[in-house]
Design a protein around this motif. Structure first.
Motif, PDB file in Angstrom:
ATOM      1  N   UNK A  17     108.199 -21.145-162.647  1.00 34.97           N
ATOM      2  CA  UNK A  17     107.390 -19.927-162.612  1.00 34.97           C
ATOM      3  C   UNK A  17     106.799 -19.797-161.213  1.00 34.97           C
ATOM      4  N   UNK A  18     106.995 -18.641-160.586  1.00 33.93           N
ATOM      5  CA  UNK A  18     106.451 -18.389-159.251  1.00 33.93           C
ATOM      6  C   UNK A  18     105.297 -17.399-159.369  1.00 33.93           C
ATOM      7  N   UNK A  19     104.140 -17.790-158.853  1.00 32.13           N
ATOM      8  CA  UNK A  19     102.943 -16.952-158.951  1.00 32.13           C
ATOM      9  C   UNK A  19     102.483 -16.519-157.561  1.00 32.13           C
ATOM     10  N   UNK A  20     102.377 -15.211-157.317  1.00 30.66           N
ATOM     11  CA  UNK A  20     101.885 -14.718-156.034  1.00 30.66           C
ATOM     12  C   UNK A  20     100.379 -14.469-156.072  1.00 30.66           C
ATOM     13  N   UNK A  21      99.745 -14.534-154.925  1.00 30.29           N
ATOM     14  CA  UNK A  21      98.320 -14.234-154.824  1.00 30.29           C
ATOM     15  C   UNK A  21      98.000 -13.782-153.407  1.00 30.29           C
ATOM     16  N   UNK A  22      97.266 -12.691-153.299  1.00 26.58           N
ATOM     17  CA  UNK A  22      96.773 -12.240-151.997  1.00 26.58           C
ATOM     18  C   UNK A  22      95.405 -12.879-151.796  1.00 26.58           C
ATOM     19  N   UNK A  23      95.261 -13.700-150.745  1.00 29.07           N
ATOM     20  CA  UNK A  23      93.990 -14.394-150.536  1.00 29.07           C
ATOM     21  C   UNK A  23      93.153 -13.761-149.436  1.00 29.07           C
ATOM     22  N   UNK A  24      93.745 -12.862-148.645  1.00 28.85           N
ATOM     23  CA  UNK A  24      92.985 -12.167-147.608  1.00 28.85           C
ATOM     24  C   UNK A  24      93.729 -10.913-147.213  1.00 28.85           C
ATOM     25  N   UNK A  25      93.002  -9.813-147.087  1.00 26.03           N
ATOM     26  CA  UNK A  25      93.605  -8.552-146.661  1.00 26.03           C
ATOM     27  C   UNK A  25      92.566  -7.723-145.934  1.00 26.03           C
ATOM     28  N   UNK A  26      92.879  -7.350-144.702  1.00 25.04           N
ATOM     29  CA  UNK A  26      91.970  -6.553-143.885  1.00 25.04           C
ATOM     30  C   UNK A  26      92.728  -5.336-143.387  1.00 25.04           C
ATOM     31  N   UNK A  27      92.293  -4.159-143.799  1.00 21.04           N
ATOM     32  CA  UNK A  27      93.015  -2.942-143.427  1.00 21.04           C
ATOM     33  C   UNK A  27      92.564  -2.366-142.096  1.00 21.04           C
ATOM     34  N   UNK A  28      91.503  -2.913-141.482  1.00 17.75           N
ATOM     35  CA  UNK A  28      91.046  -2.389-140.191  1.00 17.75           C
ATOM     36  C   UNK A  28      90.139  -3.411-139.519  1.00 17.75           C
ATOM     37  N   UNK A  29      90.736  -4.276-138.670  1.00 14.69           N
ATOM     38  CA  UNK A  29      89.928  -5.242-137.934  1.00 14.69           C
ATOM     39  C   UNK A  29      89.046  -4.541-136.919  1.00 14.69           C
ATOM     40  N   UNK A  30      89.548  -3.429-136.287  1.00 21.45           N
ATOM     41  CA  UNK A  30      88.741  -2.543-135.436  1.00 21.45           C
ATOM     42  C   UNK A  30      88.100  -3.233-134.257  1.00 21.45           C
ATOM     43  N   UNK A  31      87.138  -2.532-133.646  1.00 22.96           N
ATOM     44  CA  UNK A  31      86.363  -3.097-132.565  1.00 22.96           C
ATOM     45  C   UNK A  31      86.937  -2.850-131.194  1.00 22.96           C
ATOM     46  N   UNK A  32      88.187  -2.438-131.064  1.00 21.24           N
ATOM     47  CA  UNK A  32      88.804  -2.277-129.758  1.00 21.24           C
ATOM     48  C   UNK A  32      88.213  -1.099-129.006  1.00 21.24           C
ATOM     49  N   UNK A  33      88.094   0.045-129.686  1.00 16.31           N
ATOM     50  CA  UNK A  33      87.620   1.255-129.023  1.00 16.31           C
ATOM     51  C   UNK A  33      86.199   1.114-128.524  1.00 16.31           C
ATOM     52  N   UNK A  34      85.315   0.550-129.346  1.00 17.65           N
ATOM     53  CA  UNK A  34      83.925   0.392-128.937  1.00 17.65           C
ATOM     54  C   UNK A  34      83.801  -0.487-127.715  1.00 17.65           C
TER      55      UNK A  34
END
Length: 345
Positions: A142-159
């Motif tokens: 049995x193979x079980x997947x899991x998302x342990x971290x997800x960031x849709x916008x690290x940002x900070x570059x423009x500022x």
């Protein structure tokens, strides 16, 4: 003069956005919409699979995909990112890799198979269709997947850019840089042996992507909103890449697979981390009491090919199966009560 230069830059940016309004012909197999899980699989054959996917010369067994749909990450995956189950993309990756044969165990798939059997049971199915019992293939793993971290916008570059330049120009640069989106994800896969419950393998994978997401911060919400669909989809691409990375790591580890072994009692026999005051497992077992080494020595004395080292390795398990066959016992390969009773006679 300087005002004119900034006006030209803004006009050029606007022209880039407006090119997205151009009507084009339908594209099949568009590279812009693909993830790293691409192409197709049919049996052991593949078509247009990613060159980054690790592969095996032959399957290691059958596997079913098991998702924890009650987990928080799964809720975010479906409700926030509007993405399909991870099992869908893993099925493709696994079959293309030729490392496992995928068997159906999802609720929907099992209902579909039950429906066909019910039709057969009703007598309405055409003769010779053969949907009788005894045909389903077992799932070895049995193979079980899991998302342990997800960031849709690290940002900070423009500022940061705007602060370095300062003034009106800094504000404009910050607005442009603020649309630089860095998406990151980390995923895990675990592989469990369905017969013993032993975890065979675990792996972690990650991926990141930075892109120029849009010009909404410069030209207003209408322009930015027109690119929102792509921005949401991009996170799915990063998650797919993270799972492929995790799967590749697992395949590379499994190529050199060697079963873990506990000396003495073997797996499930009590382990080597004893509890103070507890009786050894060999003394609590009903019926015949015999250590693994003692059983091996008995088998060696009876002419079976193995080494009496106190470990339940593949050679010992094969010898136990041979002995069980000769004694008319179930060929489990384990030193169960019936086998130990026979060896004790």
């Amino acid at each position: 003069m300087r005002k004119t230069q900034w006006t030209l830059i803004a006009a050029a940016c606007a022209a880039v956005v407006l090119t997205g309004c151009e009507t084009t012909n339908m594209k099949m197999g568009s590279s812009e919409s693909k993830t790293v899980a691409t192409g197709a699989a049919g049996g052991s054959s593949t078509a247009n699979a990613s060159s980054q996917l690790e592969r095996c010369q032959s399957p290691l067994g059958t596997v079913s995909l098991v998702e924890n749909q009650d987990a928080g990450w799964y809720t975010i995956l479906r409700n926030e990112y509007r993405l399909p189950p991870t099992a869908n993309l893993l099925r493709l990756l696994v079959q293309q890799s030729n490392c496992f044969i995928v068997v159906e165990r999802s609720a929907a798939g099992m209902r579909a198979m039950d429906r066909e059997r019910q039709i057969m049971g009703s007598g309405e199915m055409r003769g010779g269709s053969n949907f009788g019992k005894g045909q389903m293939v077992a799932s070895d793993y049995a193979m079980s997947p899991e998302i342990i971290f997800s960031n849709s916008d690290a940002g900070g570059i423009g500022g940061a850019l705007g602060g370095l330049i300062g003034g009106g120009r800094g504000a404009a640069v910050a607005a442009i840089g603020g649309s630089m989106k860095t998406r990151e994800a980390s995923a895990m896969l675990t592989l469990v042996d369905n017969r013993s419950g032993v975890q065979v393998s675990a792996s972690e994978g990650s991926a990141s992507k930075t892109d120029f997401a849009g010009f909404g911060s410069i030209f207003g919400s209408a322009a930015g909103g027109s690119l929102g669909g792509y921005q949401n989809t991009a996170q799915g691409k990063v998650l797919t890449a993270a799972f492929m990375d995790a799967y590749n790591q697992m395949v590379m580890a499994l190529r050199n697979y060697k079963a873990q072994a506990v000396q003495g009692q073997g797996l499930g026999g009590g382990g080597r981390l004893s509890v103070d005051g507890a009786a050894p497992p060999s003394q609590t077992r009903a019926g015949a009491t015999m250590s693994t080494r003692e059983a091996q020595e008995r088998l060696v004395g009876l002419g079976y090919n193995l080494t009496a080292d106190g470990s339940m390795g593949p050679k010992t398990m094969n010898a136990v199966r041979s002995y069980q066959k000769d004694q008319g016992l179930p060929q489990s390969g384990r030193l169960d009560k019936a086998t130990l009773d026979a060896l004790s006679r």
